[in-house]
Structure formats: structure tokens, C-alpha cells
Design a protein around this motif. Structure first.
Motif, mmCIF file in Angstrom:
data_model
loop_
_atom_site.group_PDB
_atom_site.id
_atom_site.type_symbol
_atom_site.label_atom_id
_atom_site.label_comp_id
_atom_site.label_asym_id
_atom_site.label_seq_id
_atom_site.Cartn_x
_atom_site.Cartn_y
_atom_site.Cartn_z
ATOM 1 N N LEU A 42 0.819 -1.221 0.000
ATOM 2 C CA LEU A 42 0.000 0.000 0.000
ATOM 3 C C LEU A 42 0.851 1.269 0.000
ATOM 4 N N THR A 67 -1.989 1.102 10.990
ATOM 5 C CA THR A 67 -2.823 1.107 12.194
ATOM 6 C C THR A 67 -2.062 1.489 13.472
ATOM 7 N N TYR A 130 -3.541 9.558 12.751
ATOM 8 C CA TYR A 130 -4.202 8.338 12.259
ATOM 9 C C TYR A 130 -5.649 8.644 11.850
ATOM 10 N N LYS A 134 -7.300 8.291 8.118
ATOM 11 C CA LYS A 134 -8.416 7.362 7.872
ATOM 12 C C LYS A 134 -9.632 8.128 7.328
HETATM 13 N N1 LIG Z 1 -7.262 -2.364 15.326
HETATM 14 C C1 LIG Z 1 -8.207 -1.532 15.745
HETATM 15 O O1 LIG Z 1 -8.438 -1.362 16.947
HETATM 16 C C2 LIG Z 1 -9.037 -0.789 14.754
HETATM 17 C C3 LIG Z 1 -8.886 -0.994 13.397
HETATM 18 N N2 LIG Z 1 -9.661 -0.293 12.505
HETATM 19 C C4 LIG Z 1 -9.484 -0.484 11.063
HETATM 20 O O2 LIG Z 1 -9.852 -1.823 10.740
HETATM 21 C C5 LIG Z 1 -9.019 -2.302 9.699
HETATM 22 C C6 LIG Z 1 -8.402 -3.615 10.101
HETATM 23 O O3 LIG Z 1 -7.643 -3.423 11.279
HETATM 24 P P1 LIG Z 1 -6.808 -4.610 11.948
HETATM 25 O O4 LIG Z 1 -7.114 -5.893 11.253
HETATM 26 O O5 LIG Z 1 -6.959 -4.496 13.405
HETATM 27 O O6 LIG Z 1 -5.336 -4.138 11.559
HETATM 28 P P2 LIG Z 1 -3.947 -4.853 11.837
HETATM 29 O O7 LIG Z 1 -3.015 -3.800 12.328
HETATM 30 O O8 LIG Z 1 -4.129 -6.111 12.598
HETATM 31 O O9 LIG Z 1 -3.523 -5.262 10.355
HETATM 32 C C7 LIG Z 1 -3.213 -4.311 9.393
HETATM 33 C C8 LIG Z 1 -2.898 -5.042 8.105
HETATM 34 O O10 LIG Z 1 -2.463 -4.068 7.157
HETATM 35 C C9 LIG Z 1 -1.319 -4.579 6.523
HETATM 36 N N3 LIG Z 1 -0.485 -3.493 6.035
HETATM 37 C C10 LIG Z 1 0.034 -2.460 6.732
HETATM 38 N N4 LIG Z 1 0.811 -1.714 5.920
HETATM 39 C C11 LIG Z 1 0.736 -2.287 4.692
HETATM 40 C C12 LIG Z 1 1.323 -1.980 3.433
HETATM 41 N N5 LIG Z 1 2.148 -0.948 3.274
HETATM 42 N N6 LIG Z 1 1.020 -2.774 2.372
HETATM 43 C C13 LIG Z 1 0.211 -3.848 2.522
HETATM 44 N N7 LIG Z 1 -0.358 -4.197 3.689
HETATM 45 C C14 LIG Z 1 -0.082 -3.412 4.759
HETATM 46 C C15 LIG Z 1 -0.605 -5.380 7.601
HETATM 47 O O11 LIG Z 1 0.329 -6.276 7.034
HETATM 48 C C16 LIG Z 1 -1.779 -6.075 8.226
HETATM 49 O O12 LIG Z 1 -2.116 -7.214 7.457
HETATM 50 C C17 LIG Z 1 -8.025 -1.175 9.380
HETATM 51 O O13 LIG Z 1 -8.524 -0.454 8.282
HETATM 52 C C18 LIG Z 1 -8.055 -0.313 10.610
HETATM 53 O O14 LIG Z 1 -7.745 1.028 10.296
HETATM 54 C C19 LIG Z 1 -10.620 0.568 12.912
HETATM 55 C C20 LIG Z 1 -10.810 0.812 14.240
HETATM 56 C C21 LIG Z 1 -10.044 0.161 15.270
#
Ligand SMILES: NC(=O)C1=CN([C@@H]2O[C@H](COP(=O)(O)OP(=O)(O)OC[C@H]3O[C@@H](n4cnc5c(N)ncnc54)[C@H](O)[C@@H]3O)[C@@H](O)[C@H]2O)C=CC1
Length: 303
Positions: A42, A67, A130, A134
């Protein structure tokens, strides 16, 4: 869905991605294709469209993101490329293929000053880097295609990756007490429940082109808690299972300074999602029990 459908999910190790992989294994009409680094990076958005087009998906779940909330304060430009620019490129690719995109967003688009739960139409005003990136992601997705669902979720936990729930259990292994913020409120949300909801929403989008099914929706478990309430519940469940336990010291956010400001209240009202998509999420304490059980039982078995 009658024929098998191909859902392309972004990110390889994310909590939501891994939950989707686990949950879709229960559905024999859905194939999950995972697009992750190194071939799908990304931070290099120009390369993304080719990967998406060659995967020929029926729907994209845009779950990968930058994140690291605190680190984003020092790396806002990188976070913006990943969370906003790349999100827009992915949505443009969905538009070019004439397929829907489900994009994950956050409660941190709000400033937290509202006394009750936020609805989708409440004014956004992020208070962190952040949150700003977003929000810019939501805007670039909406600008690229009307065929989108933006899901704002919050306080995500799961048996996978890094999250608050796993951090508490790890601290409980070595400490008698942990200080936790008691004056920030939201809703702990299981990524396993998010995955079930995403599957239901994907089915609806693939079955109907109705504009009513598209737009911004709030998606969390039900109820409300502070981080300290969440920690106490984690340890209460863990204690019942013979897992790690610590006493929770309830402190104000002012005693736990972090690089990024967090909203004092980020509870999200999920009425619209239930009314439009028929998705009703379990109570946060119920889902916390499911996840704590999965994390603690292997821990207990190894002692
Ligand atoms: N974790 C949380 O508490 C919250 C998450 N979210 C949103 O929900 C969604 C999912 O979050 P999670 O699964 O918890 O996130 P996570 O932090 O567990 O996983 C993030 C994913 O993004 C990938 N990633 C990061 N940089 C990348 C790059 N440059 N190229 C390709 N992949 C990349 C990572 O490898 C990982 O697979 C995200 O959009 C996040 O913003 C929203 C609110 C709260």
C-alpha cells in the motif's frame, strides 16, 4: 449467492483478514483471495490496480491499513499514502471492474466530545494523525465509487496479531496490577464478529445494486465500556479459566500520556447497519469471553 464468489481481502496478517479467512472457511460459496506485501504494498499505490485486476474478484474488502496510532503522529505522510491514497486507488480499481468495495474505517474520525453514541451523519473531526488519514481514506473511497460500504469500527481485538486484550493477558503473566485509563469510552469489538458482518454485507451487495445498501455504516459490538472496564472483564474471564490475572488500577487519561490524542467517547450507534443490512452484533462482554478463552487456553496448556 449461488455461484462461488471471489472476495479479495487486503493485508496478510491483519486481525480482520485472519478472522475473515477463518470464518469464510465455514462458507463453501466464498473464496478468499489475500493480497498482501510484498507484491501488494500500500505504500506504493501505483502497483495495486494490476494485482487487483489480475485477481478478478467479485468484491474487495479493503482491510489493510497503517494502524500504529501513536507512531502515525511522527509518520503522518506515510500513513496518508497507505490509509488515504492507496484506499482511493483500490476503490478506483473496484469502480473500473464494476464491483463493490467494503472499506474498513475507524471511530477515531470523531473528536469524542459527544455525550452519546455517534451516528453516521455526526460531524467528523479527528484529533490524531491516524484519524485524519483514515478520514481522508473514507473521502477518497467515496470519491472513487458509489459502490462502496465504509464500515467504521473500533477497539478491535481477536486471537490474532497485536491488540489490547492480548497485551493485558501478557502483562497479567508478570504483574500483580496494571493501570488502565477509565475515562475514555467506546466498544471493544471482536474481529471475528466483524468478519461475520463483512460476509453478510458482502452477500447483500452482491445480491442487489440498491443504493440504500451503500454508504457509511457503524459496526461495533453492542454496549459501552472504558478501557479499564474492558481490562477488568478480560481478567475476570481469564481468572475463571485459570489464566493470567492482574488488579486493574483505574486512572484518568491525563495520567497516561500518549503521542496521539484519543477521543473521550467514541461509542458508535449501529442502528443503521441493523436496519439496512440486518446485521446485529453481540454484546462486547460476550465476544470478549470468546476471544479470551481462545487466547488463555493455549497459554494454560503450556504452563
Ligand atoms: N485495530 C483496531 O483497533 C481498529 C482498526 N480499525 C481499522 O480496521 C481495519 C483492520 O484493522 P486490523 O485488522 O486491526 O489491523 P492490523 O493492524 O491487525 O492489520 C493491518 C494489516 O495491514 C497490513 N499493512 C500495513 N501496511 C501495509 C502496506 N504498506 N502494504 C500492505 N499491507 C499493509 C498489515 O500487514 C496487516 O495485514 C483497518 O482499516 C483499521 O484502520 C478501525 C478501528 C479500530
Amino acid at each position: 449467492m449461488t455461484a462461488r464468489k471471489r472476495l479479495l481481502v487486503t493485508g496478510r496478517e491483519g486481525q480482520v483478514v485472519r478472522s475473515l479467512l477463518e470464518r469464510t472457511a465455514l462458507h463453501n460459496d466464498i473464496d478468499i483471495l489475500v493480497a498482501g506485501r510484498p507484491e501488494f504494498d500500500l505504500s506504493a499505490p501505483a502497483s495495486l490496480a494490476t494485482v487487483i485486476k489480475s485477481a478478478r474478484p467479485d468484491l474487495i474488502v479493503s482491510a489493510a491499513a497503517y494502524t500504529a496510532v501513536d507512531q502515525a503522529e511522527a509518520e503522518e505522510e506515510l500513513a496518508r499514502i497507505i490509509n488515504a491514497q492507496a484506499a482511493g486507488v483500490i476503490a478506483e480499481a473496484a469502480q473500473a471492474l464494476q464491483i463493490p468495495v467494503i472499506h474498513l474505517s475507524t471511530d477515531y474520525v470523531f473528536d469524542g466530545s459527544k455525550m452519546s453514541a455517534y451516528v453516521e451523519t455526526d460531524p467528523v473531526a479527528p484529533v490524531s494523525a491516524y484519524g485524519r488519514t483514515k478520514l481522508a481514506g473514507e473521502e477518497s473511497v467515496a470519491a472513487a465509487t458509489d459502490n462502496h460500504v465504509i464500515l467504521r469500527t473500533a477497539w478491535v481485538h481477536s486471537p490474532f496479531g497485536k491488540n489490547f486484550l492480548k497485551t493485558m493477558l501478557r502483562l497479567g503473566e508478570s504483574r500483580d496490577s496494571v493501570n488502565v485509563v477509565a475515562d475514555q469510552f467506546g466498544t471493544p469489538t471482536s474481529a471475528l464478529d466483524i468478519a461475520d458482518a463483512v460476509i453478510a454485507i458482502a452477500r447483500n451487495l452482491l445480491a442487489s445494486g440498491s443504493p440504500e445498501l451503500r454508504g457509511v455504516f457503524h459496526l461495533t459490538n453492542s454496549g459501552r465500556a472504558s478501557w479499564a472496564d474492558f481490562a477488568e472483564e478480560i481478567f475476570r474471564i481469564s481468572a475463571d479459566l485459570g489464566g493470567p490475572v492482574a488488579a486493574v488500577g483505574r486512572i484518568p487519561a491525563s495520567e497516561y500520556p500518549t503521542p496521539a490524542r484519543r477521543p473521550a467517547n467514541s461509542q458508535l450507534d449501529c442502528t443503521k447497519l441493523a436496519a439496512v443490512h440486518g446485521v446485529r452484533m453481540p454484546d462486547w462482554a460476550h465476544s470478549t469471553k470468546t476471544v479470551v478463552t481462545r487466547v488463555v487456553q493455549p497459554l494454560a496448556a503450556s504452563i
